[in-house]
Design an enzyme around this catalytic site. Structure first.
Site, PDB file in Angstrom:
ATOM      1  N   ARG A 212       0.639  -1.226  -0.046  1.00  8.22           N
ATOM      2  CA  ARG A 212       0.105   0.122   0.047  1.00  8.22           C
ATOM      3  C   ARG A 212       0.803   1.049  -0.017  1.00  8.22           C
ATOM      4  NH1 ARG A 212      -3.065  -2.869   4.605  1.00  8.22           N
ATOM      5  NH2 ARG A 212      -4.539  -4.068   3.205  1.00  8.22           N
ATOM      6  N   PHE A 228     -11.484  -5.736  -5.571  1.00  2.00           N
ATOM      7  CA  PHE A 228     -11.605  -6.669  -4.492  1.00  2.00           C
ATOM      8  C   PHE A 228     -10.976  -5.792  -3.253  1.00  2.00           C
ATOM      9  CE2 PHE A 228     -10.603  -9.329  -8.257  1.00  2.00           C
ATOM     10  CZ  PHE A 228     -11.435 -10.111  -8.113  1.00  2.00           C
ATOM     11  N   ASP A 250     -16.007  -4.032  -4.915  1.00  7.08           N
ATOM     12  CA  ASP A 250     -16.184  -5.197  -3.940  1.00  7.08           C
ATOM     13  C   ASP A 250     -17.536  -5.717  -4.518  1.00  7.08           C
ATOM     14  OD1 ASP A 250     -14.236  -6.357  -1.444  1.00  7.08           O
ATOM     15  OD2 ASP A 250     -16.253  -6.998  -1.437  1.00  7.08           O
ATOM     16  N   ALA A 278     -16.253  -8.212  -9.408  1.00  2.80           N
ATOM     17  CA  ALA A 278     -15.031  -7.811 -10.176  1.00  2.80           C
ATOM     18  C   ALA A 278     -14.854  -8.465 -11.557  1.00  2.80           C
ATOM     19  CB  ALA A 278     -13.836  -7.840  -9.372  1.00  2.80           C
ATOM     20  N   ASP A 295      -6.432  -7.405  -5.886  1.00  5.55           N
ATOM     21  CA  ASP A 295      -6.038  -8.214  -4.734  1.00  5.55           C
ATOM     22  C   ASP A 295      -7.214  -9.268  -4.418  1.00  5.55           C
ATOM     23  OD1 ASP A 295      -4.611  -9.025  -2.497  1.00  5.55           O
ATOM     24  OD2 ASP A 295      -5.264  -7.315  -1.279  1.00  5.55           O
ATOM     25  N   CYS A 335      -3.165 -14.707  -3.116  1.00  2.00           N
ATOM     26  CA  CYS A 335      -2.826 -14.819  -1.876  1.00  2.00           C
ATOM     27  C   CYS A 335      -3.081 -16.258  -1.464  1.00  2.00           C
ATOM     28  CB  CYS A 335      -3.501 -13.876  -0.456  1.00  2.00           C
ATOM     29  SG  CYS A 335      -5.521 -14.036  -0.814  1.00  2.00           S
TER      30      CYS A 335
HETATM   31  N1  SAH Z   1      -7.281  -5.780  -1.086  1.00  4.90           N
HETATM   32  C1  SAH Z   1      -8.058  -5.957   0.200  1.00  4.90           C
HETATM   33  C2  SAH Z   1      -8.119  -7.380   0.716  1.00  4.90           C
HETATM   34  C3  SAH Z   1      -9.224  -7.983  -0.406  1.00  4.90           C
HETATM   35  S1  SAH Z   1      -9.852  -9.291   0.372  1.00  4.90           S
HETATM   36  C4  SAH Z   1      -7.122  -4.923   1.229  1.00  4.90           C
HETATM   37  O1  SAH Z   1      -6.235  -4.456   0.854  1.00  4.90           O
HETATM   38  O2  SAH Z   1      -7.481  -5.150   2.528  1.00  4.90           O
HETATM   39  C5  SAH Z   1     -10.858  -9.898  -0.870  1.00  4.90           C
HETATM   40  C6  SAH Z   1     -11.922  -9.119  -1.008  1.00  4.90           C
HETATM   41  O3  SAH Z   1     -12.678  -9.607  -2.091  1.00  4.90           O
HETATM   42  C7  SAH Z   1     -13.115  -9.555  -0.115  1.00  4.90           C
HETATM   43  O4  SAH Z   1     -13.647  -8.153   0.562  1.00  4.90           O
HETATM   44  C8  SAH Z   1     -14.404  -9.937  -0.671  1.00  4.90           C
HETATM   45  O5  SAH Z   1     -15.621  -9.441  -0.479  1.00  4.90           O
HETATM   46  C9  SAH Z   1     -14.067  -9.649  -2.205  1.00  4.90           C
HETATM   47  N2  SAH Z   1     -14.634 -10.524  -3.235  1.00  4.90           N
HETATM   48  C10 SAH Z   1     -14.658 -11.817  -3.362  1.00  4.90           C
HETATM   49  N3  SAH Z   1     -15.311 -12.212  -4.400  1.00  4.90           N
HETATM   50  C11 SAH Z   1     -15.317 -10.989  -5.206  1.00  4.90           C
HETATM   51  C12 SAH Z   1     -15.814 -10.640  -6.541  1.00  4.90           C
HETATM   52  N4  SAH Z   1     -15.963 -11.766  -7.256  1.00  4.90           N
HETATM   53  N5  SAH Z   1     -15.892  -9.463  -6.903  1.00  4.90           N
HETATM   54  C13 SAH Z   1     -15.492  -8.509  -6.074  1.00  4.90           C
HETATM   55  N6  SAH Z   1     -15.146  -8.803  -5.001  1.00  4.90           N
HETATM   56  C14 SAH Z   1     -15.199  -9.943  -4.545  1.00  4.90           C
END
Ligand code: SAH
Length: 391
Positions: A212, A228, A250, A278, A295, A335
């Site tokens: 970040r 995400f 998200d 997404a 992410d 991840c």
């Molecule tokens: N980038 C974030 C962490 C992401 S965790 C950070 O910096 O903290 C993953 C996220 O993806 C979750 O919030 C979840 O709600 C979202 N997610 C899961 N499947 C998804 C999809 N198909 N489209 C969009 N978001 C999604």
């Protein structure tokens, strides 16, 4: 995009002086300390505050901070009205004083090189391409320091309210100085709401801290897409780095709500927030971006999932790359503990090829150093990513 007008009366904090403290501002001294304030009202996160005497008459206005000892850095006094225009005008004239354009008429061709530099050199004898263009109180802009090193500006902000006016500062500097970039050097940390019981994992993803911080350094002037987004943390860092725009996506409405709160907490209300899948979003949006963060959650929960996961990573990265203008940067992550770095790199390669883009990676990305990995348990190295340059 929703833009908060920090100068609107309803968005200003009102601080009432203790009796007898009016003398503090009689000589236009800009610092109003917490000890001089009797009571206050209005939004806590206000960027601008009006200072009033015990009878309610305005005696000064300036940048507001809820938590610092200096509660107001006054810019205008008495009847003067502090507007965004006042602020822009102060910045423009401060820069003009340095560049000498206020002292000399600019005749095209008068100086063969650069007449602005020439006049600064001749009138003030400064190093023409490196100088302090805004010197806080000295330029009636308490809290704001800007140094210019050729086509790079370094901005130092010493006040939370002013921090929220970054888009405006960014805009003025880019108009007045031909800049390649702006480096935001601020001592005020970013703030996030962490709610362990309802949040994902421990409530916040600390593993991405350094990535970040990297995003912050890359964001100046860029249109940023944070896929995400969860808590919106990458978006907040991008906004803090002077992004031109930030969009968080998200699938979870709850996550988007937290992201919205975290942006507001740091004064970045003009970001946008989209509840969407997404995978759909990257196919449908008509917007273009030049910094993208991808992410996603772990697509491979077990070894048997790897093929399916690889297709997921390829798909999202392929369509994400198509949204980027040449010269864009992209931070892309996996991840999944089951996805090796090697395989992830191959997946990104194949996404780039199908997207028809030429892509180089500038840096490999991992979890922050407060997440050590046991040599005896390499599965702990789950987070991997690349900083890509997309051409
Ligand atoms: N980038 C974030 C962490 C992401 S965790 C950070 O910096 O903290 C993953 C996220 O993806 C979750 O919030 C979840 O709600 C979202 N997610 C899961 N499947 C998804 C999809 N198909 N489209 C969009 N978001 C999604």
């Amino acid at each position: 995009m929703r833009v908060v007008d920090f100068f609107e009366p309803a968005n200003r904090r009102i601080l009432t002086l203790k009796p007898g403290k009016e003398r503090l501002v009689a000589n236009r001294h800009p610092w109003i300390f917490a000890g001089a304030i009797a009571r206050e009202s209005g939004p806590e996160e206000a960027a601008i505050a009006d200072l009033v005497d015990p009878r309610g008459r305005r005696v000064a206005s300036g940048f507001h901070s809820l938590h610092s000892q200096i509660r107001v850095r006054a810019l205008t006094f008495g009847d003067e009205v502090l507007t965004e225009e006042t602020l822009r005008e102060r910045m423009v004239s401060s820069i003009a004083r340095r560049l000498g354009s206020g002292l000399k008429s600019k005749v095209p061709g008068e100086h063969p090189s650069n007449d602005r530099h020439f006049s600064a050199l001749s009138t003030l004898d400064l190093t023409p391409n490196a100088m302090r263009v805004i010197n806080a109180e000295g330029d009636e802009l308490s809290g704001l320091t800007v140094d210019r090193y050729d086509d790079l500006a370094v901005v130092e902000i010493a006040n939370a309210g002013l921090e929220q006016l970054r888009p405006m500062i960014n805009d003025v500097l880019r108009r007045e100085l031909a800049l390649r970039g702006i480096w935001w050097k601020n001592d005020i940390g970013l703030r996030f709401r962490v709610d362990p019981p309802s949040g994902q994992k421990t409530g916040f993803f600390l593993d991405q801290r350094e990535n970040r911080a990297l995003t912050r350094t890359l964001a100046s002037g860029r249109r940023v897409l944070n896929l995400f987004s969860y808590s919106g943390a990458f978006g907040v860092y991008a906004a803090a780095g002077g992004a031109a725009s930030v969009e968080n996506v998200d699938i979870s409405a709850g996550a988007i709500e937290v992201a919205r709160q975290n942006h507001a907490l740091n004064g970045f209300d003009d970001a946008s927030f989209v509840v969407a899948d997404a995978f759909d979003y990257v196919r449908k949006t008509a917007s273009r971006f030049d910094l993208l963060i991808c992410d996603p959650p772990a697509f491979a929960k077990s070894r048997g999932d790897i093929d399916r996961a690889a297709r997921g990573y390829k798909d999202i990265n392929l369509f994400a790359m198509k949204l980027l203008d040449p010269g864009a940067r992209m931070l892309t992550f996996s991840c999944s503990g089951h996805m090796s770095l090697d395989l992830f790199q191959k997946v990104i390669f194949s996404a780039a090829q199908d997207a028809g883009r030429r892509v180089a990676f500038v840096r490999r990305l991992t979890a922050a150093p407060d997440h050590p990995v046991s040599l005896f348990c390499p599965e702990g190295e789950y987070l991997k990513g690349f900083l890509l340059e997309v051409r």
